[in-house]
Scaffold this motif. Structure first.
Motif, mmCIF file in Angstrom:
data_model
loop_
_atom_site.group_PDB
_atom_site.id
_atom_site.type_symbol
_atom_site.label_atom_id
_atom_site.label_comp_id
_atom_site.label_asym_id
_atom_site.label_seq_id
_atom_site.Cartn_x
_atom_site.Cartn_y
_atom_site.Cartn_z
ATOM 1 N N PRO A 47 13.942 2.920 -0.389
ATOM 2 C CA PRO A 47 12.611 3.488 -0.112
ATOM 3 C C PRO A 47 12.339 3.572 1.382
ATOM 4 N N THR A 48 11.545 4.535 1.729
ATOM 5 C CA THR A 48 11.092 4.686 3.112
ATOM 6 C C THR A 48 9.666 4.151 3.231
ATOM 7 N N LEU A 49 9.214 4.010 4.463
ATOM 8 C CA LEU A 49 7.869 3.491 4.705
ATOM 9 C C LEU A 49 6.849 4.602 4.923
ATOM 10 N N SER A 50 7.232 5.817 4.612
ATOM 11 C CA SER A 50 6.280 6.920 4.711
ATOM 12 C C SER A 50 5.449 6.992 3.430
ATOM 13 N N PRO A 51 4.151 7.280 3.524
ATOM 14 C CA PRO A 51 3.300 7.339 2.325
ATOM 15 C C PRO A 51 3.770 8.419 1.361
ATOM 16 N N GLY A 52 3.577 8.149 0.061
ATOM 17 C CA GLY A 52 3.923 9.110 -0.970
ATOM 18 C C GLY A 52 2.740 9.975 -1.356
ATOM 19 N N THR A 53 2.943 10.728 -2.422
ATOM 20 C CA THR A 53 1.905 11.670 -2.877
ATOM 21 C C THR A 53 1.382 11.330 -4.261
ATOM 22 N N ASN A 54 1.714 10.142 -4.779
ATOM 23 C CA ASN A 54 1.323 9.780 -6.140
ATOM 24 C C ASN A 54 0.232 8.718 -6.182
ATOM 25 N N ALA A 55 -0.513 8.545 -5.098
ATOM 26 C CA ALA A 55 -1.485 7.453 -5.034
ATOM 27 C C ALA A 55 -2.545 7.570 -6.125
ATOM 28 N N ILE A 56 -3.167 8.727 -6.247
ATOM 29 C CA ILE A 56 -4.245 8.894 -7.226
ATOM 30 C C ILE A 56 -3.722 8.689 -8.640
ATOM 31 N N GLU A 57 -2.557 9.257 -8.917
ATOM 32 C CA GLU A 57 -1.980 9.122 -10.259
ATOM 33 C C GLU A 57 -1.629 7.675 -10.568
ATOM 34 N N ASN A 58 -1.051 6.964 -9.598
ATOM 35 C CA ASN A 58 -0.662 5.571 -9.822
ATOM 36 C C ASN A 58 -1.872 4.687 -10.093
ATOM 37 N N TYR A 59 -2.892 4.812 -9.273
ATOM 38 C CA TYR A 59 -4.068 3.956 -9.449
ATOM 39 C C TYR A 59 -4.815 4.310 -10.737
ATOM 40 N N ILE A 99 0.838 -1.207 0.000
ATOM 41 C CA ILE A 99 0.000 0.000 0.000
ATOM 42 C C ILE A 99 0.868 1.251 0.000
ATOM 43 N N VAL A 100 1.912 1.256 0.829
ATOM 44 C CA VAL A 100 2.798 2.420 0.891
ATOM 45 C C VAL A 100 3.513 2.622 -0.439
ATOM 46 N N PHE A 101 4.045 1.543 -1.017
ATOM 47 C CA PHE A 101 4.766 1.656 -2.282
ATOM 48 C C PHE A 101 3.851 2.116 -3.412
ATOM 49 N N SER A 102 2.564 1.750 -3.327
ATOM 50 C CA SER A 102 1.637 2.145 -4.388
ATOM 51 C C SER A 102 1.337 3.632 -4.365
ATOM 52 N N THR A 103 1.735 4.328 -3.331
ATOM 53 C CA THR A 103 1.496 5.774 -3.250
ATOM 54 C C THR A 103 2.719 6.585 -3.651
ATOM 55 N N LYS A 104 3.820 5.929 -3.976
ATOM 56 C CA LYS A 104 5.064 6.619 -4.294
ATOM 57 C C LYS A 104 5.270 6.722 -5.803
ATOM 58 N N GLY A 105 6.241 7.531 -6.201
ATOM 59 C CA GLY A 105 6.632 7.639 -7.589
ATOM 60 C C GLY A 105 7.815 6.753 -7.898
ATOM 61 N N GLN A 106 8.129 6.609 -9.185
ATOM 62 C CA GLN A 106 9.256 5.772 -9.585
ATOM 63 C C GLN A 106 10.569 6.281 -8.987
ATOM 64 N N ALA A 107 10.724 7.590 -8.932
ATOM 65 C CA ALA A 107 11.967 8.150 -8.389
ATOM 66 C C ALA A 107 12.110 7.850 -6.904
ATOM 67 N N ASP A 108 11.009 7.783 -6.185
ATOM 68 C CA ASP A 108 11.061 7.510 -4.745
ATOM 69 C C ASP A 108 11.556 6.106 -4.446
ATOM 70 N N LEU A 109 11.365 5.189 -5.383
ATOM 71 C CA LEU A 109 11.747 3.797 -5.170
ATOM 72 C C LEU A 109 13.067 3.457 -5.831
ATOM 73 N N ALA A 110 13.690 4.439 -6.472
ATOM 74 C CA ALA A 110 14.957 4.174 -7.152
ATOM 75 C C ALA A 110 16.073 3.893 -6.161
ATOM 76 N N GLY A 111 16.070 4.603 -5.038
ATOM 77 C CA GLY A 111 17.085 4.389 -4.020
ATOM 78 C C GLY A 111 16.581 3.460 -2.936
#
Length: 292
Positions: free
Chosen positions: A62-74, A48-60
């Protein structure tokens, strides 16, 4: 002058407020249960947390804090990657399999339990023997049959091989054997035919078991991957489980789109999870873990 009942009232309140102390063993038991729940739910929470992040956020790292790309990703997964269509195909497939299995299994159990015919027990054991031949074992001859019939890339290929269920027959047989014989005798005396007896007597008395079996069969149909991947070539006819691999394959970059894959995984998890929550009581009754 009214008698003073203050002391008695206070004693009653103290007695009502007194609870049995929790032992050290119970504390460790509760702690173990909480830890087990956290461990079991951790993969879903991370997804769930990863699904809210952007590709750049997961390149290094990743942290377990929610991202801001949830709506765009889904939105991208449902619209751009066609996951909405794949989930609809899985839903249709699972519903057809569930209904077909229930109908065929009910008719089979009606004959096995309430009618006598030659080699009756042998027929039942032959049905159970099919449990040793799952679809992966039969996949090559089944595929040849689908090609011969011209059923590839169709709903027939997705559903027909799954309609017979030895597990469902076994569960329903055990349940029907527990129904009193007096009902059968009364039905015969009243001139009730087999199908009327099934529809108006057996099915109403088996709603809990049928609901639990239906949940199991729906989830089994929803989670199919290998057979739909083999028998379906049309992109619009793929199911949700295959759609997750398509998201990975059509990535524009060399890196896996984990944020989109996790969003797709969460979407495919929602229908069976909602069904489990809604039908948890009949599901437990099916396994004999709860009583009406």
């Amino acid at each position: 002058m009214a008698p003073d009942t203050t002391d008695g009232t206070l004693e009653g309140l103290r007695g009502a407020a007194t609870t049995e102390p929790v032992s050290g063993r119970d504390r460790w038991l509760h702690l173990g249960l909480v830890a087990s729940i956290v461990l079991l739910s951790a993969p879903v929470l991370i997804a769930i947390v990863f699904s809210t992040k952007g590709q750049a956020d997961l390149a290094g790292v990743p942290t377990l804090s929610p991202g801001t790309n949830a709506i765009e990703n889904y939105r991208d997964v449902i619209v751009d990657y066609n996951m909405g269509r794949y989930m609809l195909n899985s839903l249709v497939m699972a519903i057809v399999i569930t209904v077909g299995k229930l109908v065929i299994s009910l008719l089979a159990v009606l004959a096995i339990v309430y009618y006598e015919f030659p080699f009756q027990n042998l027929a039942f054991f032959a049905i159970l023997f099919t449990l040793m031949l799952p679809i992966p074992v039969r996949i090559v001859p089944l595929y040849d049959v689908m090609v011969t019939l011209g059923w590839t890339n169709s709903l027939w290929a997705l559903t027909i091989p799954y309609l017979a269920s030895a597990t469902t027959v076994f569960i329903l047989r055990q349940h029907f054997l527990a129904i009193p014989d007096s009902l059968v005798e009364n039905a015969k005396l009243d001139g009730v035919g087999p199908f009327r007896f099934l529809v108006f007597v057996l099915i109403p008395m088996s709603k809990g078991v049928l609901a639990g079996v239906a949940v199991i069969m729906f989830i089994h149909g929803w989670n199919q991957y290998l057979w739909p991947l083999l028998v379906i070539n049309d992109n619009d006819l793929h199911v949700a489980q295959v759609g997750l691999t398509i998201i990975e394959d059509v990535a524009d970059t060399g890196q896996r789109p984990w944020h989109l894959m996790m969003a797709g995984a969460i979407l495919t998890l929602l229908p069976p999870l909602a069904l489990l929550v809604l039908a948890r009581k009949p599901l437990l009754q099916t396994f004999g873990l709860a009583h009406k």
